[in-house]
Design an enzyme around this catalytic site. Sequence first.
Site, PDB file in Angstrom:
ATOM      1  N   ASP A 182      16.056   0.267  11.475  1.00 52.73           N
ATOM      2  CA  ASP A 182      15.089   1.008  11.958  1.00 52.73           C
ATOM      3  C   ASP A 182      15.948   2.331  12.480  1.00 52.73           C
ATOM      4  O   ASP A 182      15.256   2.967  13.615  1.00 52.73           O
ATOM      5  CB  ASP A 182      14.144   0.692  12.714  1.00 52.73           C
ATOM      6  CG  ASP A 182      13.254  -0.407  11.969  1.00 52.73           C
ATOM      7  OD1 ASP A 182      13.203  -0.160  10.914  1.00 52.73           O
ATOM      8  OD2 ASP A 182      12.641  -1.351  12.860  1.00 52.73           O
TER       9      ASP A 182
ATOM     10  N   ASN B 284      13.422   4.241   4.072  1.00 52.67           N
ATOM     11  CA  ASN B 284      12.526   3.227   4.566  1.00 52.67           C
ATOM     12  C   ASN B 284      11.447   3.883   5.386  1.00 52.67           C
ATOM     13  O   ASN B 284      11.655   4.972   6.042  1.00 52.67           O
ATOM     14  CB  ASN B 284      13.205   2.301   5.733  1.00 52.67           C
ATOM     15  CG  ASN B 284      12.414   1.264   6.308  1.00 52.67           C
ATOM     16  OD1 ASN B 284      11.781   0.581   5.400  1.00 52.67           O
ATOM     17  ND2 ASN B 284      12.572   0.794   7.530  1.00 52.67           N
TER      18      ASN B 284
ATOM     19  N   MET C  35      11.000  -7.020   3.747  1.00 44.77           N
ATOM     20  CA  MET C  35      11.104  -7.856   5.069  1.00 44.77           C
ATOM     21  C   MET C  35      12.439  -8.785   4.995  1.00 44.77           C
ATOM     22  O   MET C  35      12.409  -9.644   5.525  1.00 44.77           O
ATOM     23  CB  MET C  35       9.875  -8.706   5.327  1.00 44.77           C
ATOM     24  CG  MET C  35       8.702  -8.153   5.486  1.00 44.77           C
ATOM     25  SD  MET C  35       8.314  -6.683   6.587  1.00 44.77           S
ATOM     26  CE  MET C  35       8.487  -7.593   8.241  1.00 44.77           C
ATOM     27  N   ARG C  36      13.503  -7.968   4.498  1.00 44.86           N
ATOM     28  CA  ARG C  36      14.780  -8.419   4.527  1.00 44.86           C
ATOM     29  C   ARG C  36      15.669  -7.400   5.007  1.00 44.86           C
ATOM     30  O   ARG C  36      15.666  -6.235   4.607  1.00 44.86           O
ATOM     31  CB  ARG C  36      15.145  -8.903   3.155  1.00 44.86           C
ATOM     32  CG  ARG C  36      14.492  -9.905   2.363  1.00 44.86           C
ATOM     33  CD  ARG C  36      14.171 -11.139   3.011  1.00 44.86           C
ATOM     34  NE  ARG C  36      15.331 -12.004   3.300  1.00 44.86           N
ATOM     35  CZ  ARG C  36      15.419 -13.025   4.197  1.00 44.86           C
ATOM     36  NH1 ARG C  36      14.340 -13.071   4.670  1.00 44.86           N
ATOM     37  NH2 ARG C  36      16.528 -13.553   4.298  1.00 44.86           N
TER      38      ARG C  36
ATOM     39  N   HIS D 109       8.754   3.157   8.556  1.00 38.84           N
ATOM     40  CA  HIS D 109       8.733   2.395   9.901  1.00 38.84           C
ATOM     41  C   HIS D 109       7.359   2.816  10.536  1.00 38.84           C
ATOM     42  O   HIS D 109       7.267   3.970  11.002  1.00 38.84           O
ATOM     43  CB  HIS D 109      10.006   2.530  10.547  1.00 38.84           C
ATOM     44  CG  HIS D 109       9.674   1.533  11.782  1.00 38.84           C
ATOM     45  ND1 HIS D 109       9.928   0.405  11.834  1.00 38.84           N
ATOM     46  CD2 HIS D 109       9.342   1.970  13.292  1.00 38.84           C
ATOM     47  CE1 HIS D 109       9.802  -0.114  13.015  1.00 38.84           C
ATOM     48  NE2 HIS D 109       9.520   0.509  13.985  1.00 38.84           N
TER      49      HIS D 109
ATOM     50  N   SER E  83       1.009  -1.014   0.048  1.00 41.50           N
ATOM     51  CA  SER E  83      -0.074   0.050  -0.141  1.00 41.50           C
ATOM     52  C   SER E  83       0.745   1.263   0.025  1.00 41.50           C
ATOM     53  O   SER E  83       0.506   2.614  -0.556  1.00 41.50           O
ATOM     54  CB  SER E  83      -0.820   0.161   1.072  1.00 41.50           C
ATOM     55  OG  SER E  83      -0.203   0.214   2.335  1.00 41.50           O
ATOM     56  N   ASN E  84       1.992   1.077   0.694  1.00 43.65           N
ATOM     57  CA  ASN E  84       2.933   2.354   0.547  1.00 43.65           C
ATOM     58  C   ASN E  84       3.498   2.462  -0.792  1.00 43.65           C
ATOM     59  O   ASN E  84       3.601   3.612  -1.325  1.00 43.65           O
ATOM     60  CB  ASN E  84       3.983   2.349   1.579  1.00 43.65           C
ATOM     61  CG  ASN E  84       3.468   2.806   3.017  1.00 43.65           C
ATOM     62  OD1 ASN E  84       3.475   3.899   3.226  1.00 43.65           O
ATOM     63  ND2 ASN E  84       3.599   1.913   4.090  1.00 43.65           N
TER      64      ASN E  84
ATOM     65  N   GLU F 176       1.210   7.123   6.923  1.00 45.20           N
ATOM     66  CA  GLU F 176       2.355   6.545   6.081  1.00 45.20           C
ATOM     67  C   GLU F 176       2.124   6.994   4.642  1.00 45.20           C
ATOM     68  O   GLU F 176       3.242   7.190   3.981  1.00 45.20           O
ATOM     69  CB  GLU F 176       2.436   5.188   6.213  1.00 45.20           C
ATOM     70  CG  GLU F 176       2.992   4.574   7.634  1.00 45.20           C
ATOM     71  CD  GLU F 176       3.017   2.988   7.796  1.00 45.20           C
ATOM     72  OE1 GLU F 176       3.372   2.400   6.827  1.00 45.20           O
ATOM     73  OE2 GLU F 176       2.442   2.331   8.510  1.00 45.20           O
TER      74      GLU F 176
ATOM     75  N   LEU G 165      19.223  -5.701   5.159  1.00 46.16           N
ATOM     76  CA  LEU G 165      20.332  -5.557   4.015  1.00 46.16           C
ATOM     77  C   LEU G 165      21.700  -5.356   5.021  1.00 46.16           C
ATOM     78  O   LEU G 165      21.646  -4.892   5.835  1.00 46.16           O
ATOM     79  CB  LEU G 165      20.038  -4.447   3.470  1.00 46.16           C
ATOM     80  CG  LEU G 165      18.729  -4.506   2.412  1.00 46.16           C
ATOM     81  CD1 LEU G 165      18.270  -3.252   1.701  1.00 46.16           C
ATOM     82  CD2 LEU G 165      18.811  -5.637   1.544  1.00 46.16           C
TER      83      LEU G 165
HETATM   84  C1  GRF Z   1       3.943  -0.561   6.626  1.00 46.93           C
HETATM   85  O1  GRF Z   1       3.243  -0.369   8.036  1.00 46.93           O
HETATM   86  C2  GRF Z   1       5.248  -0.096   6.782  1.00 46.93           C
HETATM   87  O2  GRF Z   1       5.652   0.940   7.750  1.00 46.93           O
HETATM   88  C3  GRF Z   1       6.054  -1.229   7.418  1.00 46.93           C
HETATM   89  O3  GRF Z   1       5.163  -2.309   6.637  1.00 46.93           O
HETATM   90  C4  GRF Z   1       3.992  -2.242   6.349  1.00 46.93           C
HETATM   91  C5  GRF Z   1       3.951  -2.104   4.950  1.00 46.93           C
HETATM   92  O4  GRF Z   1       2.782  -2.097   4.621  1.00 46.93           O
HETATM   93  N1  GRF Z   1       7.433  -1.371   7.005  1.00 46.93           N
HETATM   94  P1  GRF Z   1       2.084  -2.022   2.775  1.00 46.93           P
HETATM   95  O5  GRF Z   1       3.089  -3.176   1.936  1.00 46.93           O
HETATM   96  O6  GRF Z   1       3.072  -0.652   2.352  1.00 46.93           O
HETATM   97  O7  GRF Z   1       0.941  -1.915   2.943  1.00 46.93           O
END
Ligand code: GRF
Length: 233
Positions: free
Chosen positions: A153, A115, A98-99, A117, A20-21, A182, A101
């Site tokens: 982070d 990034n 979700m890796r 968070h 979604s981001n 976000e 680096l």
């Molecule tokens: C978001 O909450 C982002 O801040 C975190 O993982 C989530 C990813 O959501 N790092 P999306 O895939 O962007 O919907």
Amino acid sequence: MATERSAKKRVAVLISGRGSNMAALIEAATAPEYPAEIALVLSNRPGAAGLAAAQASGIATAIVDHTRYGKDRESFERALQHEFEAHRIDLVCLAGFMRLLTSRLVGRWQWRMLNIHPALLPAFKGLDTHARALAAGVKIHGASVHFVVPEMDSGPLIAQGAVAVRDNDDEKTLAARVLAVEHRIYPLALALVAQGRVRIVDGRCVIDGARESAGTFIVPDMDDGRRRTEDGG
Ligand code: GRF
């Protein structure tokens, strides 16, 4: 005389899931004046839902499946770097990637890798941020966009956005309000970086041309006497 428009920065968005981001960045980049274009969406998971959304928007996608590299993080990252080069990438946005680096790749992209968070860093690094914020009883929670450094982070903060925590919030309701934030701060932060308006001074980000924020945000919001005086004169 025709004035040459400065070239848009070419951005790779790295995802692992719903994206979604990523979608918020793609949407923002459709504006003609936006200083960046999303040139590549890359996922480490072949089944990431965000890949289909990117393709539907006509954006190039790539999959670098980490499971095929086992413990060989160097080869995995070489494959990432190969994609970045093939697509002439200027900036990298991690968006639910979700890796972790290594410092090797992060160093190579210093001040060019962002990034997002879902917490007001440096509070609540890591996973399950909303549950931990609720358990801690914080009254204000939010999200942060920062430059990526080898430590997870961490790294200079570019933009943050806050929401009030409500007494009846659960993880889901709080996550939904933070997610809306976000989707606002990531396009903002990327635009600032793409415009070259973010300088690192003493390890912190200084944003050129930002107005001084006059905002204060107090939670709980009480309908007390002081406010009536302010409102009523
Ligand atoms: C978001 O909450 C982002 O801040 C975190 O993982 C989530 C990813 O959501 N790092 P999306 O895939 O962007 O919907």
